[in-house]
Scaffold this active site. Structure first.
Site, PDB file in Angstrom:
ATOM      1  N   ASP A   1       0.838  -1.194   0.000  1.00 62.00           N
ATOM      2  CA  ASP A   1       0.000   0.000   0.000  1.00 62.00           C
ATOM      3  C   ASP A   1       0.876   1.247   0.000  1.00 62.00           C
ATOM      4  O   ASP A   1       2.028   1.217   0.447  1.00 62.00           O
ATOM      5  CB  ASP A   1      -0.902   0.021   1.237  1.00 62.00           C
ATOM      6  N   LYS A   2       0.323   2.337  -0.470  1.00 59.97           N
ATOM      7  CA  LYS A   2       1.069   3.589  -0.554  1.00 59.97           C
ATOM      8  C   LYS A   2       1.758   3.935   0.761  1.00 59.97           C
ATOM      9  O   LYS A   2       2.942   4.304   0.785  1.00 59.97           O
ATOM     10  CB  LYS A   2       0.115   4.728  -0.949  1.00 59.97           C
TER      11      LYS A   2
END
Length: 363
Positions: free
Chosen positions: A184-185
């Site tokens: 995830d970012k």
């Protein structure tokens, strides 16, 4: 072992093969709304391109929008539909405004194209990559929090994929620049990237067969009540109340996939805990969902019930260990990487630290 390597700009060879790479890979990006893409397109500088082509037998009887999508692959079908409806597509010299128009072999199609963020997403962008290991087949990097892995609506540039294309000319020869799994970012830590197609195929197979070992550090709310390893076996699917989230679901009533995470306590305080999470499956947001399911959402993970603590404003999750068999040599590889400064600062503020039984070797 971690070395920061500044990405190099690609040479003309990389640029020449980038067009081929675009045609092969742009289809994996999900199309977003026509209006959103139209708004973004209006902000992109560049002159319109006029393109014409003759339809071959493989497109005979197809809808016009599908024929366009097959012939102009660097633009999404939704955007091409918008072009048809706006009157900038001609078939045999006549303006065509219906996307459902059936085309025939030999039809002459002309279209006015303008660049969109999506069509320009797969381009090299030099950036600093924290390279842990590399050889001719694989690359292991330590991804910082805040870096998006793959271009998508809202993040058409500045992604890890863009950095990989700039780091090596060979990345343009491999689908998705060799990305075989994602973080995830706002999750930091270790990722493996393939540098050849053979290595990519082997790594994808290994991940699907659960032969790649991945472990994460997490800081979660509330004191951890279990002293032994806790096994969480709970299927994950789309949250029926919010399709933007994932959730633990009942497979007898909802769609989803089996998921298992083993959770081990590293350190405890009265308000939070530091745990190690061992993935046995790789579902979207798996650790975040399973930790929330136990009543211990990750610190600062607002999507799943977490709240910021101290200076930690991103989900407190770090991929700390990665182990796999080298896809070509068969040699076992194992990498470990300590958490970044924001993670360790919060641990210090909360009084969380390693003990002799839980401290992993090399960290």
């Amino acid at each position: 072992m971690v070395a920061s390597i500044v990405a190099q700009t690609t040479d003309n060879f990389a640029r020449s093969i980038l067009g081929t790479f675009l045609n092969q890979t742009v289809g994996i990006i999900s199309a977003h709304s026509v209006q959103a893409e139209s708004d973004e397109a209006s902000d992109i500088a560049g002159e319109a391109e006029f393109r014409s082509f003759t339809l071959d037998a493989s497109l005979h009887g197809e809808r016009l929008d599908r024929a366009l999508a097959s012939s102009v692959q660097e633009f999404s079908r939704s955007y091409l539909q918008q072009l048809v409806e706006s009157g900038v597509v001609k078939v045999n010299g006549k303006v065509a405004t219906k996307t459902s128009l059936k085309v025939k072999v030999g039809d002459e199609v002309a279209v006015e194209l303008k660049p969109t963020p999506q069509s320009q997403a797969f381009k090299p962008e030099p950036m600093a990559l924290d390279v842990v290991y590399e050889d001719e087949h694989v690359l292991v990097i330590n991804k910082p929090a805040g870096l998006v892995v793959h271009p998508a609506p809202g993040n058409w540039s500045g992604t890890l994929l863009n950095g990989l294309l700039a780091y090596s000319t060979h990345a343009a020869l491999v689908p998705r620049a060799g990305i075989v799994h994602r973080l995830d970012k706002d999750t930091s830590g270790l990722m493996v990237v393939a540098r050849t197609r053979a290595a990519m195929d082997a790594l994808v197979h290994a991940i699907a067969a659960r032969e790649v070992s991945r472990q994460y550090f997490a800081i979660a709310h509330k004191s951890w009540p279990w002293t032994r390893l806790k096994e969480v076996v709970a299927p994950i699917g789309r949250d029926p109340r919010n399709r933007l989230r994932m959730a633990v679901v009942d497979l007898t009533h909802q769609s989803g996939k089996d998921a298992r995470t083993d959770i081990e306590l590293i350190s405890n305080s009265q308000v939070a805990c530091w745990v190690r999470c061992i993935l046995h499956t790789g579902r979207t947001h798996q650790i975040r969902v399973h930790m929330a399911h136990t009543g211990h959402p990750l610190v600062a993970d607002s999507v799943y019930g977490g709240a910021p603590m101290g200076a930690m404003t991103r989900q407190a999750l770090h991929a700390c260990r990665l182990a796999f068999t080298h896809p070509m040599s068969g040699r076992p590889l194992e990498f470990e990487c300590g958490p970044p400064s924001d993670f360790m600062a919060l641990c210090g503020e909360l009084g969380l630290g390693y003990n002799d039984e839980t401290k992993p070797g090399g960290l």
